[in-house]
Design a protein around this motif. Structure first.
Motif, PDB file in Angstrom:
ATOM      1  N   PRO A  69     -51.274 -22.781  24.626  1.00 13.64           N
ATOM      2  CA  PRO A  69     -50.836 -21.996  25.785  1.00 13.64           C
ATOM      3  C   PRO A  69     -51.139 -22.599  27.143  1.00 13.64           C
ATOM      4  O   PRO A  69     -50.487 -22.245  28.128  1.00 13.64           O
ATOM      5  CB  PRO A  69     -51.580 -20.669  25.608  1.00 13.64           C
ATOM      6  N   ARG A  70     -52.112 -23.509  27.231  1.00 16.29           N
ATOM      7  CA  ARG A  70     -52.515 -24.022  28.540  1.00 16.29           C
ATOM      8  C   ARG A  70     -52.666 -25.544  28.520  1.00 16.29           C
ATOM      9  O   ARG A  70     -53.750 -26.084  28.766  1.00 16.29           O
ATOM     10  CB  ARG A  70     -53.834 -23.370  28.999  1.00 16.29           C
ATOM     11  N   PRO A  71     -51.597 -26.265  28.243  1.00 16.41           N
ATOM     12  CA  PRO A  71     -51.700 -27.734  28.258  1.00 16.41           C
ATOM     13  C   PRO A  71     -51.959 -28.234  29.673  1.00 16.41           C
ATOM     14  O   PRO A  71     -51.516 -27.635  30.658  1.00 16.41           O
ATOM     15  CB  PRO A  71     -50.329 -28.185  27.755  1.00 16.41           C
ATOM     16  N   ARG A  72     -52.683 -29.339  29.766  1.00  9.04           N
ATOM     17  CA  ARG A  72     -52.926 -29.911  31.084  1.00  9.04           C
ATOM     18  C   ARG A  72     -51.782 -30.812  31.534  1.00  9.04           C
ATOM     19  O   ARG A  72     -51.510 -30.938  32.728  1.00  9.04           O
ATOM     20  CB  ARG A  72     -54.255 -30.688  31.068  1.00  9.04           C
ATOM     21  N   GLN A  73     -51.121 -31.447  30.582  1.00 11.87           N
ATOM     22  CA  GLN A  73     -49.989 -32.314  30.907  1.00 11.87           C
ATOM     23  C   GLN A  73     -48.854 -32.007  29.927  1.00 11.87           C
ATOM     24  O   GLN A  73     -49.092 -31.813  28.727  1.00 11.87           O
ATOM     25  CB  GLN A  73     -50.373 -33.793  30.778  1.00 11.87           C
ATOM     26  N   VAL A 106     -44.681 -23.018  30.198  1.00  7.54           N
ATOM     27  CA  VAL A 106     -44.906 -22.904  28.756  1.00  7.54           C
ATOM     28  C   VAL A 106     -45.077 -21.436  28.368  1.00  7.54           C
ATOM     29  O   VAL A 106     -45.804 -20.677  29.015  1.00  7.54           O
ATOM     30  CB  VAL A 106     -46.133 -23.722  28.326  1.00  7.54           C
ATOM     31  N   THR A 107     -44.376 -21.044  27.311  1.00  9.86           N
ATOM     32  CA  THR A 107     -44.445 -19.669  26.829  1.00  9.86           C
ATOM     33  C   THR A 107     -44.305 -19.667  25.310  1.00  9.86           C
ATOM     34  O   THR A 107     -44.186 -20.717  24.689  1.00  9.86           O
ATOM     35  CB  THR A 107     -43.356 -18.808  27.509  1.00  9.86           C
ATOM     36  N   GLY A 108     -44.336 -18.473  24.730  1.00 14.68           N
ATOM     37  CA  GLY A 108     -44.346 -18.351  23.281  1.00 14.68           C
ATOM     38  C   GLY A 108     -42.979 -18.433  22.639  1.00 14.68           C
ATOM     39  O   GLY A 108     -41.957 -18.636  23.313  1.00 14.68           O
ATOM     40  N   PRO A 109     -42.954 -18.246  21.319  1.00 14.56           N
ATOM     41  CA  PRO A 109     -41.738 -18.507  20.558  1.00 14.56           C
ATOM     42  C   PRO A 109     -40.685 -17.402  20.592  1.00 14.56           C
ATOM     43  O   PRO A 109     -39.515 -17.665  20.351  1.00 14.56           O
ATOM     44  CB  PRO A 109     -42.260 -18.703  19.133  1.00 14.56           C
ATOM     45  N   GLU A 110     -41.100 -16.170  20.853  1.00 13.75           N
ATOM     46  CA  GLU A 110     -40.154 -15.043  20.831  1.00 13.75           C
ATOM     47  C   GLU A 110     -40.278 -14.316  22.164  1.00 13.75           C
ATOM     48  O   GLU A 110     -41.120 -13.428  22.333  1.00 13.75           O
ATOM     49  CB  GLU A 110     -40.472 -14.104  19.673  1.00 13.75           C
ATOM     50  N   VAL A 111     -39.453 -14.722  23.136  1.00  9.44           N
ATOM     51  CA  VAL A 111     -39.599 -14.185  24.481  1.00  9.44           C
ATOM     52  C   VAL A 111     -38.232 -13.919  25.099  1.00  9.44           C
ATOM     53  O   VAL A 111     -37.210 -14.458  24.672  1.00  9.44           O
ATOM     54  CB  VAL A 111     -40.380 -15.157  25.395  1.00  9.44           C
ATOM     55  N   THR A 112     -38.250 -13.090  26.123  1.00  8.80           N
ATOM     56  CA  THR A 112     -37.084 -12.908  26.976  1.00  8.80           C
ATOM     57  C   THR A 112     -37.305 -13.704  28.255  1.00  8.80           C
ATOM     58  O   THR A 112     -38.342 -13.573  28.901  1.00  8.80           O
ATOM     59  CB  THR A 112     -36.866 -11.423  27.306  1.00  8.80           C
ATOM     60  N   VAL A 113     -36.335 -14.537  28.582  1.00  8.55           N
ATOM     61  CA  VAL A 113     -36.431 -15.416  29.744  1.00  8.55           C
ATOM     62  C   VAL A 113     -35.478 -14.910  30.820  1.00  8.55           C
ATOM     63  O   VAL A 113     -34.291 -14.689  30.556  1.00  8.55           O
ATOM     64  CB  VAL A 113     -36.083 -16.869  29.370  1.00  8.55           C
ATOM     65  N   GLU A 114     -35.996 -14.726  32.020  1.00  6.30           N
ATOM     66  CA  GLU A 114     -35.148 -14.340  33.144  1.00  6.30           C
ATOM     67  C   GLU A 114     -34.357 -15.557  33.616  1.00  6.30           C
ATOM     68  O   GLU A 114     -34.920 -16.621  33.857  1.00  6.30           O
ATOM     69  CB  GLU A 114     -35.994 -13.790  34.290  1.00  6.30           C
ATOM     70  N   LEU A 115     -33.056 -15.380  33.770  1.00  2.00           N
ATOM     71  CA  LEU A 115     -32.200 -16.474  34.209  1.00  2.00           C
ATOM     72  C   LEU A 115     -32.230 -16.591  35.727  1.00  2.00           C
ATOM     73  O   LEU A 115     -31.863 -15.645  36.432  1.00  2.00           O
ATOM     74  CB  LEU A 115     -30.760 -16.241  33.745  1.00  2.00           C
TER      75      LEU A 115
END
Length: 282
Positions: A69-73, A106-115
């Motif tokens: 969830p929190r990659p640095r690069q 970065v977000t999870g596998p089952e999400v709603t994304v605002e366009l």
């Protein structure tokens, strides 16, 4: 080993069941997935001996978060499949074409994304997760630096991405939710051949992208060797390895994501991720 994040806690997954790592290890390992990279090999050895009785949590797909969830690069590679390079009007590159996605996307596998306004496109990708501090590793040892593989979408808003000279790739690919990943992180030893996985993207049930990762111009070990020759790679870093042909802006006529669309991305041996798309909130 198959690692996931369930309701915010690191778990091991077998089929549709999970074991809470911190609970099953009696606190030996953290519930924070990012902390696990500090003792990755130790975790893998412990996980190999974990009793099946520990897998008592049902895995609900909508409760899964990004396995890292929190990659640095977050690195990404353009034009890494010959058919995609061809559809974009380019010859296959001689060197990896590298850009970044900012980690806040970065977000999870089952999400709603605002366009956001503009032209939002899809790019299914295999994502390699770095498991150890890696600098100047040789190609033949690069897989030793990989904690695991996961599925990613390099969502791209093409207007911002292509604005200006040179184009602003990183900004156009880093809106909130533009880096969905998951559903699990799978260690390389789980695959018969981690360099040859089937990769598929579906839009509203229609296959729009399909290939095998062996088609990549620069496979995972070469990408890691080339990146680490310049930039130290850190545990938990993500490498989006490129997308096959079939992106929307190269269709005739072009096709972009709209409110209500459903995007599914699958890679054999890992699983699938799913995004719905909504209008931006006020």
């Amino acid at each position: 080993m198959r690692l996931a994040v369930l309701d915010g806690r690191a778990v091991l997954v077998e089929g549709s069941w999970a074991a809470d790592i911190a609970t099953a290890s009696q606190g030996r390992f953290s519930s924070d997935p990012m902390a696990l990279f500090d003792s990755w090999q130790e975790l893998r050895e412990w996980a190999g001996g974990l009793s099946r009785d520990a897998y008592g949590l049902p895995v609900a797909p909508d409760a899964l978060g990004a396995p890292v969830p929190r990659p640095r690069q977050v690195f990404a590679v353009a034009l890494n499949y010959p058919p995609h390079a061809a559809e974009a009007g380019y010859t296959p590159p001689d060197e990896p074409l590298v850009f970044t996605k900012f980690p806040t996307c970065v977000t999870g596998p089952e999400v709603t994304v605002e366009l956001p306004p503009g032209k939002v496109d899809w790019e299914v990708e295999l994502v390699a997760v770095i498991g150890a501090h890696t600098h100047r590793v040789s190609e033949d040892r690069a897989w030793e630096s990989v904690a695991g593989l996961t599925v990613g979408q390099d969502l791209s808003e093409r207007v911002v991405q292509l604005a200006g000279k040179p184009a602003q790739f990183s900004l156009g690919k880093s809106f909130p939710g533009f880096g969905p990943t998951g559903p699990v992180l799978v260690t390389p030893d789980e695959f018969g051949d981690p360099d040859d996985l089937e990769i598929t993207g579906l839009l509203n049930g229609e296959v729009v992208q399909h290939d095998r990762t062996k088609s990549m111009i620069f496979p995972v070990p070469e990408l890691i060797a080339r990146l680490s020759a310049i930039v130290p790679l850190l545990p938990g870093d993500l490498v989006f390895t490129g997308t096959p042909a079939g992106v929307g802006n190269r269709m005739n006529p072009p096709r972009y994501l709209t409110v209500g669309d459903e995007l599914v991305s699958r890679i054999s041996g890992i699983g699938g991720i799913r995004q719905q798309f909504s209008a931006p909130t006020a």
